[in-house]
Design an enzyme around this catalytic site. Sequence first.
Site, PDB file in Angstrom:
ATOM      1  N   HIS A   1     -11.169  11.542  -7.827  1.00 17.67           N
ATOM      2  CA  HIS A   1      -9.961  12.164  -8.383  1.00 17.67           C
ATOM      3  C   HIS A   1      -9.902  11.937  -9.877  1.00 17.67           C
ATOM      4  O   HIS A   1     -10.291  10.885 -10.385  1.00 17.67           O
ATOM      5  CB  HIS A   1      -8.704  11.620  -7.698  1.00 17.67           C
ATOM      6  CG  HIS A   1      -8.619  10.129  -7.688  1.00 17.67           C
ATOM      7  ND1 HIS A   1      -9.236   9.364  -6.726  1.00 17.67           N
ATOM      8  CD2 HIS A   1      -7.998   9.250  -8.519  1.00 17.67           C
ATOM      9  CE1 HIS A   1      -9.000   8.080  -6.963  1.00 17.67           C
ATOM     10  NE2 HIS A   1      -8.245   7.986  -8.054  1.00 17.67           N
TER      11      HIS A   1
HETATM   12  P1  AMP Z   1      -7.379   4.965  -8.771  1.00 19.60           P
HETATM   13  O1  AMP Z   1      -7.021   3.608  -9.184  1.00 19.60           O
HETATM   14  O2  AMP Z   1      -8.191   5.693  -9.751  1.00 19.60           O
HETATM   15  O3  AMP Z   1      -7.942   5.014  -7.405  1.00 19.60           O
HETATM   16  O4  AMP Z   1      -6.038   5.812  -8.690  1.00 19.60           O
HETATM   17  C1  AMP Z   1      -5.408   6.063  -7.508  1.00 19.60           C
HETATM   18  C2  AMP Z   1      -4.146   6.714  -7.857  1.00 19.60           C
HETATM   19  O5  AMP Z   1      -3.646   7.283  -6.683  1.00 19.60           O
HETATM   20  C3  AMP Z   1      -3.109   5.757  -8.365  1.00 19.60           C
HETATM   21  O6  AMP Z   1      -2.653   6.198  -9.619  1.00 19.60           O
HETATM   22  C4  AMP Z   1      -2.031   5.776  -7.304  1.00 19.60           C
HETATM   23  O7  AMP Z   1      -0.755   5.709  -7.878  1.00 19.60           O
HETATM   24  C5  AMP Z   1      -2.257   7.107  -6.658  1.00 19.60           C
HETATM   25  N1  AMP Z   1      -1.898   7.193  -5.256  1.00 19.60           N
HETATM   26  C6  AMP Z   1      -1.995   6.267  -4.296  1.00 19.60           C
HETATM   27  N2  AMP Z   1      -1.632   6.801  -3.114  1.00 19.60           N
HETATM   28  C7  AMP Z   1      -1.307   8.064  -3.348  1.00 19.60           C
HETATM   29  C8  AMP Z   1      -0.848   9.134  -2.531  1.00 19.60           C
HETATM   30  N3  AMP Z   1      -0.677   8.992  -1.236  1.00 19.60           N
HETATM   31  N4  AMP Z   1      -0.613  10.334  -3.110  1.00 19.60           N
HETATM   32  C9  AMP Z   1      -0.787  10.488  -4.439  1.00 19.60           C
HETATM   33  N5  AMP Z   1      -1.210   9.523  -5.241  1.00 19.60           N
HETATM   34  C10 AMP Z   1      -1.463   8.325  -4.711  1.00 19.60           C
END
Ligand code: AMP
Length: 765
Positions: A667
Site C-alpha cells: 500500500h
Molecule cells: P504500514 O505501517 O505501512 O503498514 O501502514 C498501515 C496503515 O494502515 C497505517 O497507517 C494504519 O493506520 C492503516 N490501517 C490499519 N488498519 C486499517 C484498516 N482496516 N483500514 C484502513 N487503514 C488501516
Amino acid sequence: MAVDHNKKDMDIDNKGEEEQKGKPVMVILVGAPGSGKSTFCERVMGSSLRPWTRICQDTINNGKAGTKPQCLKRAAAALKEGKSVFIDRCNLDKEQRSDFVKLDCGAQVDAHAVVLDLPAKLCISRSIKRTGHEGNLQGGKAAAVVNRMLQKKEMPKLNEGFARIVFCHNENDVEATITAYTALGPLDTLSNGCFGQKNPDAKIQLGIMKFLKKVEAPSSVGSSSDSVQDSAYPQASDANNICCKGTTKDSLLLGAASKEVKESENLAKGSVDADVSVDEITTLAFPSISTADFQFNNETASDIIVEKVEEFVNKLENARLVLVDLSHGSKILSLVRTKAEKRNIDSKKFFTFVGNITQLYSQGGLRCNVIANAANWRLKPGGGGVNAAIFTAAGLALETATKERANSLLPGHAVVVPLPSDSPLYTREGVSHVIHVLGPNMNPQRPNSLNNDYNKGCSILREAYTSLFTGFLSILRSRSKLPRRISEKLALTPLDLKDPSLDPRNHLTNSDQKIKRDDGCVYERSKKCKGANDETVADISAPSSTYGKVTGDKSKLEGPTSKTWGSWAQALYHIAMHPEKHKDELLEVLDDVLVLNDLYPKACKHLLVLARHEGLDGLADVHQEHLQLLMTMHAVGLKWAEKLLHEDSSMVFRLGYHLAPSMRQLHLHVISQDFNSNHLKNKKHWNSFNTAFFRDSVDVIEEIKNHGKATIKDEDFQLSMELRCHRCRSAHPNIPRLKSHISICQAPFPHALLENGHLVLALKT
Ligand code: AMP
C-alpha cells in the site's frame, strides 16, 4: 417474388423437380433474452427471397404466449409447406433444442443453430430498457431472469443433429450472419460446419467441417482489404465455405462466409497448445513507437523492437505480441520480421500483422485483448495516426478512463488503462485494455524534439518498449493472480461474479479460469484478539516485537516474503482480495488498485492506495515486473493528492511506502504534511513518515526501473530516532512539543524533499 426467382432458375438449368425446390432450413436461434433473436429474424425476413416463418413461443397462441408443443406443430407445418423457419426462443440448453432438431415434418430439412453469444451485460441492459416486449420480459425483473438463464446455458454442438452452427460474439458477427441468411435464396445452401466457436471443442468440430465440400473463393472476395496477417499468423486463404446452388447474391454470401472461414481456420491453426484456442490467448497488439510522426529511424527502431521483444517474449507464457501496421509496404514491419526470424523468435509468440489496430478482430479476425497506443504527452485525442484512430474508435470512454489514470506521460513511459465496457472498442473488438506509450521524438516540428540525439533517443525508445511490455505483463499477472474479476466497479450483477468469462476482460486462458483463490484464512474481527479496530496493534504503533509479526496468535499467516502476519495485520489484504465486502470503505476501485482512507490517519488527509495483486505483501516483494503497478499506484495517489489540493491548496502531500509495513498487502501512503491528527501519538508514528523508513514512491519507481528491486535496508532503528521537525529539522523532546512546533513552523521543506517530485503541492499563481 420467390416464385419469380425459382422460375428463372428453372429456366436456366434442367435439374429435377426435387432439387429445383431447394431445401427448407430450420434455424434455431440460441441466445438469452435481449441477445437480439427477434431482431435477427425480422431483419432476415424483411429482405429475404426465401419464404420464412418465425416461430415465437411468446406469441404462438393467437398473439399470446403458448407452449413448446404448439411451436413444434407450427414449425412442422411450415417446413412441410417448404418454408424455412426461425425458432425464436432462447433454446439455451440441449434439451430445449432437441425436440426441434428431431422434428419429423416429412420433408428433408437442415437444422442450423445461430448462437447470439453477446456479452451478458448487453443482453441485460437491452432487456431492462425495452418496452412492449412480446413476452413481457422487460424492466427490473429482466436482469434476474437473463442472469439465471445464462448460468444454465449449454452451447450447441454438431452432434446434437445440427448441420451448421454459427457463433456470434459481437454485433459484427451478427451483421455478417444476418447478411448470409438474408442472401440465402430458395435454392441456395450454406455450408455445413461450426463457425466462430470459442471453446476448445472447436477443433473437433472443425475436423468434421474439413470433410465438407469447399469451393474456391474468388480472390477479390472475402479477404478484407486492409487487414491481412503478415507473417506467422495462420492464413485462411485455402477455401471458402459456401456451397452455392443458386445463382443469386454469390458475392454477398461469399463475403460473409469467408470471414467465418477465416475465423474458424484461425482457431484451428493458431492454437499454441492442445487446450488453448486463439481467442483465449491474451494478445498485445502494438504499433511501432516513434517511427511515424516522431520520425525515429526505422532501421534503429527495428533493432530495438526485436531486442525488447526477445527480452520479454519468454516471460509471456501463453500470451503473445503482435506488431501492427496499416500497410503491406510497411518498412518497419518487414525489417522487424526479417530480424525476428534471424533471431529465431518464436513466431507463435511474436508476429507482424497488417491491419488497422482498431479493427483487428472485426476486419482481420485477430482477437487482441490489449492494444498499445502511440500516445502524445498530454494523453489527449487528436493529432493523427494511431493516437487519433484509437481515441476515435474507443469513444469518450477511453478519454475518461485515461484521465482517471494519468494526465500526462513522460517519454519512455507507459500507462495501462482498462477500457470501460461501454467503449465500442471493447464491445466490437474485445479490447479490454489500452496501454498508452510515449516514445522519443526526433521530429523538429513536434514538441520536445531530441534534435537527432540518438543516444538519448535509443535509450528512451528502449524504456518505452520496456514500459509497454511490463504493462502488458502486469495485466497478465493481475488476470492470473487476482481473485475472480468482478468488474472494475462494484456495481456487480450476480452474473459477473458467477461467469467472468462473459466479460471480454476475462477472456483468459483455461488455466486462468481454473484458478481458485485459496485464502487460507478467514479474517474476522475477533473480540478476543486485538483486531484492526485497535490502532495500537493495527498500525505502526505496535510494539516492535509485534511489528509485522505474530506473538502467540494461532492464526498465523505467511505472505510471499515468508514474514508472518498477525490476524490484525491482514485487514488491508482482505480488503484487497474482497473489495466487494468493503464497498463503504473504498473511495475508488480500479482493476489493479483500491483507494481508501487510512483508518487511523496520521494527518488531516491520509489515504492508502492498495495493490490488488495477490502475493505482494510489501516493498520487499516488488520486482521489475511490478513496475507498471507501482506507476499506476503512484499515478492514482497523485490524482487523489491533486483532488485534495483542489479542495485546499495550502496542503502539501507526500507519497510513499513504509520500508517494513505493519499491515500486509502493498500500500502506498498519500499523506498530507500537516501531521495534524490525534492518531499520531508516538515516536514510531512520527518517524515512520519522517525518516528513511518512509520510501518516496518516485524513488522506489526509479530503483525498480534501474535495479529491478527496491533497496530494503534494515531501517528499523529509524523508528526510535529523536523527534525532528520535518521542515526546519529542529529537535523536540516529545510528541506534544513536536506537534505544537509543527503547527506553527513555516520553514521551507528541505531541498531533498522539494526536488524530484517528492512533494505534491499546488502551483503558486
Ligand atoms: P504500514 O505501517 O505501512 O503498514 O501502514 C498501515 C496503515 O494502515 C497505517 O497507517 C494504519 O493506520 C492503516 N490501517 C490499519 N488498519 C486499517 C484498516 N482496516 N483500514 C484502513 N487503514 C488501516
